[in-house]
Structure formats: C-alpha cells, structure tokens
Design an enzyme around this catalytic site. Structure first.
Site, PDB file in Angstrom:
ATOM      1  N   TYR A 153     -19.209   9.412  -0.079  1.00 34.12           N
ATOM      2  CA  TYR A 153     -20.321   9.063  -0.957  1.00 34.12           C
ATOM      3  C   TYR A 153     -20.772   7.630  -0.639  1.00 34.12           C
ATOM      4  CZ  TYR A 153     -19.621  12.883  -4.409  1.00 34.12           C
ATOM      5  OH  TYR A 153     -19.543  14.083  -5.057  1.00 34.12           O
ATOM      6  N   GLU A 189     -17.087  10.599 -10.375  1.00 36.18           N
ATOM      7  CA  GLU A 189     -16.288  10.001 -11.442  1.00 36.18           C
ATOM      8  C   GLU A 189     -16.390   8.477 -11.401  1.00 36.18           C
ATOM      9  OE1 GLU A 189     -15.990  13.664 -10.863  1.00 36.18           O
ATOM     10  OE2 GLU A 189     -14.637  12.728  -9.429  1.00 36.18           O
ATOM     11  N   ASN A 249     -27.155  15.185  -5.814  1.00 36.63           N
ATOM     12  CA  ASN A 249     -25.823  15.769  -5.926  1.00 36.63           C
ATOM     13  C   ASN A 249     -25.724  16.618  -7.195  1.00 36.63           C
ATOM     14  OD1 ASN A 249     -23.041  16.160  -5.213  1.00 36.63           O
ATOM     15  ND2 ASN A 249     -22.490  14.760  -6.859  1.00 36.63           N
ATOM     16  N   GLU A 250     -25.363  17.880  -7.015  1.00 31.90           N
ATOM     17  CA  GLU A 250     -25.143  18.797  -8.140  1.00 31.90           C
ATOM     18  C   GLU A 250     -26.280  18.719  -9.171  1.00 31.90           C
ATOM     19  OE1 GLU A 250     -20.306  19.202  -8.136  1.00 31.90           O
ATOM     20  OE2 GLU A 250     -21.160  17.598  -9.344  1.00 31.90           O
ATOM     21  N   GLU A 287     -17.178  20.875  -1.633  1.00 32.62           N
ATOM     22  CA  GLU A 287     -16.115  20.251  -2.428  1.00 32.62           C
ATOM     23  C   GLU A 287     -15.094  21.318  -2.761  1.00 32.62           C
ATOM     24  OE1 GLU A 287     -17.201  18.110  -5.941  1.00 32.62           O
ATOM     25  OE2 GLU A 287     -18.818  16.993  -4.973  1.00 32.62           O
TER      26      GLU A 287
END
Length: 723
Positions: free
Chosen positions: A92, A138, A197-198, A277
């Site tokens: 990332y 996170e 992302n997502e 992932e």
C-alpha cells in the site's frame, strides 16, 4: 549477432554494396533488437492468464507494508519473502504518511517509497502497488490525511465532493509520476497498480468518482500497466467496486473459493483469477481476543487456488507495527451483523498471525506455505535468512517527571489557542495524539454534571489536576464533577485512531461538540495541542530537580493525574551491540511509550490482548550513550507518589512477545451493551478493590434473574408468603 554477421558477409561479397543499404540494415537490426527486448506485463483474456514478456505468468505475492517496518529491516524482510517462495510483493501507499500537511511531502528516510521498490527489484521481486488514495490497511483514516477535515469536518471522502477531490488531485500529481519510471514496461519492477480499494464496501456508490480516478491514473501512468480494483468476493461488493476499463479482482480468506471466484467471473468473464488479499491471519482490537488462522486451513486453500492457476497475494505475509499514533479503528453500527456495534480501535501490533512475525521471525506457517508454493511454482534456491537475535534487558526503574498539566509549557511551546468554544484537533492543525482543553470556572458549580457528547475518543477530566473520571466515546459521555470559581477544569483527550473502513465520515477528533455543565455551556477555552514526540529528555530530567508536584488521586483513588516518567538503561558490554527486544508494562494501565524519542505506540494491558511492545534494535544506542524510556501514563501507574520508592515502578524488557494475553471481555458478551463492560472495567478499575467484583456479580445476577417472572414470584412467596 548472427543476423549482423550474415549481412556483413553479404556486404563483403558485393563490391558495390550500397552504404545507404547497410545503414538501413543496421537500423532494422536495432528495431528488431528493441522489439525482442521490449518488457511487457499484460492480460491474455483468451487464455485467462497474465503475460510477462509474452509468456504466461502466475504470481504469488507477499504483502508487506514498508511504513510498518523500520527501514533498517527492509532488506531482511524482503529477503525472507523471496526465500519463502513469493515472486512478488504487494504494498500500500499511505497518503497520510507522505503528505502529512498541505503542500508538504515526505519521501525520504523511513518513507522512501522509491528506495523500497528499487530494493525489492534488486533482490528479485516484482511489485504490485496499491496506490489508493484510500487504502484501508487498518491505518488511521484508511490512509487519508486528517488535515482534509480542517476546514470542513463534513467532507464526504471517496466521492466527487470538492473538499476531497481537490487534495486528491494534488496528491496523485505527486505520487503517480514517481511510480511511472518504476513500471515494468519502463524497466522497473511494478507490474500492476490498484485504483482505490474495496469501494464496493463503502456506503457511497459514486461511479463518477471512480471514472475520474481511472482517468487520472491513465493520464500519469500511461497504458503500459495493468490497473486493477479489489473488492470482496460477493456480487454486492463488486456491483459498486467494478470500474469499466480496470480489471476487477477479489479478496477472501480460507472460505468457499469456488463461490468467490464464480463471483469474480460474473463481473470479469475473461482474464486471470486473482485473490488480492488471501488472509493468512487477522488484525486485533483492544479488549478482544487475539485473532489468527490455522496453518492447515491456510495451506489447503492456497494449494487449491494455485492448482486452479489463480494469482494470490498473501495478506499479510509480514504485518509489522503501528508505531506512533497511526493505528486505525473500526466502527460497527447496529445494522452490521458480523460484529457487535461500537468503536473498536486497533492494537499497536500488526502481527496479523502472519508467516513472518511482527519482529521478523520465520514461523511454522512460513515453512508450510513455502512447501505449498514450491509444488506449483519454481522458487529461488536461496537460504532462509536467520531470525534476528532478541535480548531481555530486564527491569528498568522509572521515575516521575511531573503531571501532564504541569508540562504544558513544554508540550505546547507556542502557547494555547484561545477560543470561545472547543475546537477539534484538525481545526487547531493537530492530526494525532493528545490535546488538552482548559476552562477557568467563573462560578461555584459545586457538584455538577459535565456532559461531552462530542468526545473523540477518550477524555480524562480533572479539576485543578484532581481526576474526576473518564469520558468514553458514546459509552460514558457525562459524569459528575466538583468545581468552584477560579479552578481549572481540564479535559485531556486521546485520539485513539480514526475509523478506516466502511462509514468514515465525521472523523474529526478531540471535542467536536460543546461541553455543558448542568446544561450551561462554559466558555472560553484554552486549547493545548500536545507534542510528546518533541519533548527534550535533558530538559525533562532537569525538571525533576525542581520538586514538581506529585500526581493527585481521584476520590476513590482509582485514577491519578496523567503523568510522565523517565527511565534509563545501557546495552550490556557482553552483547556488544543492540538487539531487538520487547517492553512489558505489567502494572501500568494505559498510555504511550517512547524510546530515544521514537514513539513505539500505545499500551493498554488492562484491556489486552497485547501485553508487550516491539522495540527494534536500530532505535537503541550503545555505550557510552544511555537509552532513555519515556512513559506517558494516563490512568494509574504502579508507583508510590508520596516520595517513597516503589519496587513495582518499572518496565521490563523481555526477549519474547506476548500478544495473546488476557482481555477484558469476550466480544460475544457485548450483546445489548456493546463494549460497555470493556470500557467500564477500565473506567472503575475493579482490581483496585475486591468489592467492585462483588458488586458486579450482584448486578449481573439481578439483571439476569429479573427477566424471569418465576424469580420474582418465588421471592414474593419467601418474603410475604403465598396467598
């Protein structure tokens, strides 16, 4: 070379061979050579595979976050990834690390992204870059810098909101040109770049935003790179995450992989199967049990995926550490069925139960995964690097410096910001850490209810430095204080990490609403942004010689005034050099630890499950220099504060981590009262007085029994008899 010899012989055999023709021949040979050596990484939609230089290619990537690993260990971790079988790494790029303030960019030292990517290439690893701008990971605010909330706390991130798009545009104009020379087609190791992302997990479904991002990436990177998205392996996530012109991949753990890949196929009918992932473990939150995934289920699922010729990124292969204040947090509303509702800040450790531990040690899971990869792909014939040495330096005595209110002139050298009402952290240009709000009482309140519904996230309330209690986001937003005219009402607020997943708006920290005292709004306020990272240890040591005041205790002595402590230790002569170690804070409640001005992160052994903090060798000093430890304790220290010495006023350096320790409450018990017991147990510190245990048992028993009619019927019979 053979073609060149052929044409040379032809020229020699023909006396009148035109030099012009020879020139054309040479030019043609140069073009042929260039075509032959052209590097490319593309998608073969006909055969459902990637092509590397025109040859079918399958990757297994080890996920690693360079910003969670000290630079001194980058090479060690990358060599271990290579030896473990992966042929690529996946990283990332955290926007908030590289762009900490508007117009300020940091790509040097620990944040040298280009150096890390080049090191991976030198070692022999390809690189997959997840460029964001949102990354989750996170990480605080999912990698988005907090300063975008400075002018407007209601900015809707990850949409075309102008308050978001303008800084994103500037950021991409800096980041993407750095990546462009590193693309595989340009001689670098970067084979793929992720956009966003997502996104399918986000509440907004702004396709105009995704299309705008695609345009930016293509403009800066060109078309010689595979752009991709990542979403959960279900239709409901891919519905908003899939972007035309960008390859859609999925993520999932050791689940029903057939169902997941079928979902990818419904949105990408052709092309390679990709799990971006594949979860080798999981992250932890304070107050919950330590998470992980068994090696057996990981290796069995990985074996099946590789047999299907799927491409896999092992998340995480090496987790690392949330040094400083950079951990994120999750927020679950009542409609989220997978987890009890509430605010869940994550641990300092990001070990993730990964194949390589937080401290860089190879595990049995690493060896088992390596064996599976070797069944399907050729792995390099290199030795696995040895684990780094660990050392238990033992106990270090800690000495009180003074209280946090007593250090305000050092912690806020520019002086406080004066405001009629409280301002958030972002509004006073502070992104992380701690902030203190001070109000000088104008009337005799006596015993009064203080209410702070906008506490973000944990507030330590004091009157003239005497602790009154703790405010806790959404759970304990009011308490009774005793205050009189002329006294100082202080609220020390800890930012425990911004929400990094799903609903991330209204993410300001500090006091984001007015405080009231029995309904009245006190004003004005002096606001102190606190800089613990910049404290001068020599000046602190001198401070202790001035006989500073001892911390005060609350009425029931369950709290003390937040205070700062210092300790010193030397590297033993027989070791010769510093080694990795772990600091253990038994008896301390909650706070922050610094070693040699390096912010190790948060500790909270009372909540668990993390009991130790990782200390990398490269931040330690050898003789004659001393190593200095600074502890900021917020709630209660295991020390006497009456001038007497205390053998328990210490921290301990050990040679093994303890990440799976006791935790306050099983999350499954939070139903109906999310995390209340976790936070309240820290709030009243049951272990200080056994009567609190008894009271809790009685309350729980009465609560359970009161729901049963038979209980009250039997009680009535015993007391007044049966009628």
């Amino acid at each position: 070379m053979n073609l060149w010899c052929l044409f040379s012989n032809m020229a020699a055999g023909v006396p009148k061979f035109s030099w012009v023709l020879q020139g054309f021949v040479i030019l043609g040979l140069v073009c042929v050579c260039q075509v032959a050596t052209k590097r490319s990484f593309t998608i073969d939609y006909t055969h459902n595979t990637f092509l590397k230089d025109g040859v079918p290619f399958q990757y297994v990537a080890g996920c690693i976050h360079y910003f969670r690993v000290p630079r001194c260990y980058w090479r060690d971790r990358l060599l271990k990834i290579l030896a473990g079988g992966p042929n690529a790494i996946q990283i990332y790029v955290p926007w908030n690390v590289h762009n900490p303030q508007p117009e300020m960019y940091n790509f040097s030292g620990e944040n040298d992204l280009v150096a890390f990517i080049k090191m991976a290439q030198e070692i022999g690893l390809l690189v997959i870059v997840r460029a964001g701008p949102y990354i989750c990971a996170e990480r605080d605010f999912g990698g988005i810098p907090a300063w975008i909330l400075r002018e407007n706390g209601s900015v809707v991130t990850r949409t075309m909101d102008p308050g978001y798009i303008k800084p994103v545009s500037k950021w991409l104009a800096v980041l993407l040109p750095l990546l462009q020379p590193l693309l595989y087609a340009n001689g670098g190791p970067v084979i793929m770049v992720q956009v966003e992302n997502e996104y399918g997990s986000y509440f907004a479904c702004d396709w105009s935003y995704l299309h705008w991002l695609r345009k930016q990436f293509v403009e800066y990177l060109g078309k010689d790179v595979v752009l991709f998205t990542v979403d959960g392996g279900r239709d409901k996530y891919l519905k908003c995450g899939k972007v035309e012109g960008i390859y859609a991949t999925i993520d999932f753990g050791p689940e029903n992989l057939t169902d997941r890949f079928e979902a990818q196929r419904r949105w990408e009918p052709k092309g390679p199967l990709v799990n971006s992932e594949f979860y080798c473990g999981w992250f932890d939150a304070w107050g919950e049990s330590h998470k992980g995934k068994t090696t057996d289920i990981i290796t069995k699922t990985l074996d099946k995926m590789l047999e299907m010729k799927a491409n896999v990124a092992l998340f995480m292969y090496h987790g690392g550490t949330n040094f400083g204040y950079m951990n994120g947090a999750n927020y679950y509303d009542k409609g989220y069925k997978k987890h009890p509702p509430g605010f869940y800040p994550q641990l300092t450790s990001y070990d993730f139960d990964a194949p390589i531990t937080e401290a860089g040690d190879v595990t049995d899971k690493y060896i088992a995964i390596r064996t599976v990869i070797a069944k399907h792909l050729k792995i390099p014939n290199v030795a696995i690097p040895l684990n780094t040495q660990k050392y238990a330096y033992g106990d270090v005595e800690m000495n009180l410096v003074t209280t946090v209110p007593g250090l305000l002139t050092m912690l806020t050298p520019a002086g406080p910001i004066k405001s009629r009402f409280p301002l958030s952290m972002e509004q006073v240009k502070q992104n992380y850490g701690f902030i203190l709000y001070r109000h000088k009482c104008k009337v005799n309140y006596g015993s009064v209810t203080l209410s702070a519904p906008g506490i973000r996230d944990r507030g330590y309330v004091m009157v003239n430095e005497v602790p009154q209690g703790i405010l806790i986001r959404e759970l304990q937003t009011s308490l009774v204080v005793t205050a009189y005219k002329g006294q100082y009402l202080d609220i020390l607020v800890e930012n425990q990490g911004r929400i990094n997943y799903r609903i991330m708006n209204n993410n300001r920290k500090g006091l984001i609403e007015n405080v009231t005292l029995s309904g009245a709004i006190p004003q004005p306020w002096a606001i102190y942004p606190l800089d613990f990272d910049g404290l001068n240890y020599i000046a602190l040591a001198e401070w202790t010689k001035t006989s500073p005041p001892w911390p005060s205790r609350s009425f029931y002595k369950e709290f003390m005034t937040p205070s700062v402590y210092l300790g010193y230790f030397n590297i033993p002569k027989h070791t010769g050099f510093p080694t990795d170690t772990f600091i253990k804070l038994d008896g301390w409640y909650k706070g922050q630890v610094f070693v040699n001005n390096f912010n190790l992160g948060r500790y909270w052994p009372e909540a668990g499950p993390q009991r130790t903090l990782y200390v990398p060798a490269c931040i330690l000093k050898t003789k004659p220099e001393q190593n200095v430890i600074m502890v900021l304790e917020l709630e209660n220290a295991p020390c006497n504060h009456d001038g007497a010495t205390s053998s328990s006023c210490k921290v301990t350096f050990v040679d093994k981590p303890h990440l799976n320790g006791p935790y306050l409450v099983d999350p499954e018990l939070h139903v109906g009262s999310p995390r209340l017991i976790v936070y309240m147990s820290s709030f009243i510190h049951f272990k200080y007085d056994w009567t609190w245990y008894l009271l809790l048992v009685v309350l729980v028993a009465v609560t359970i029994l009161s729901t049963r009619r038979s209980f009250w019927r039997k009680l009535r019979i015993k007391v007044i008899g049966k009628r």
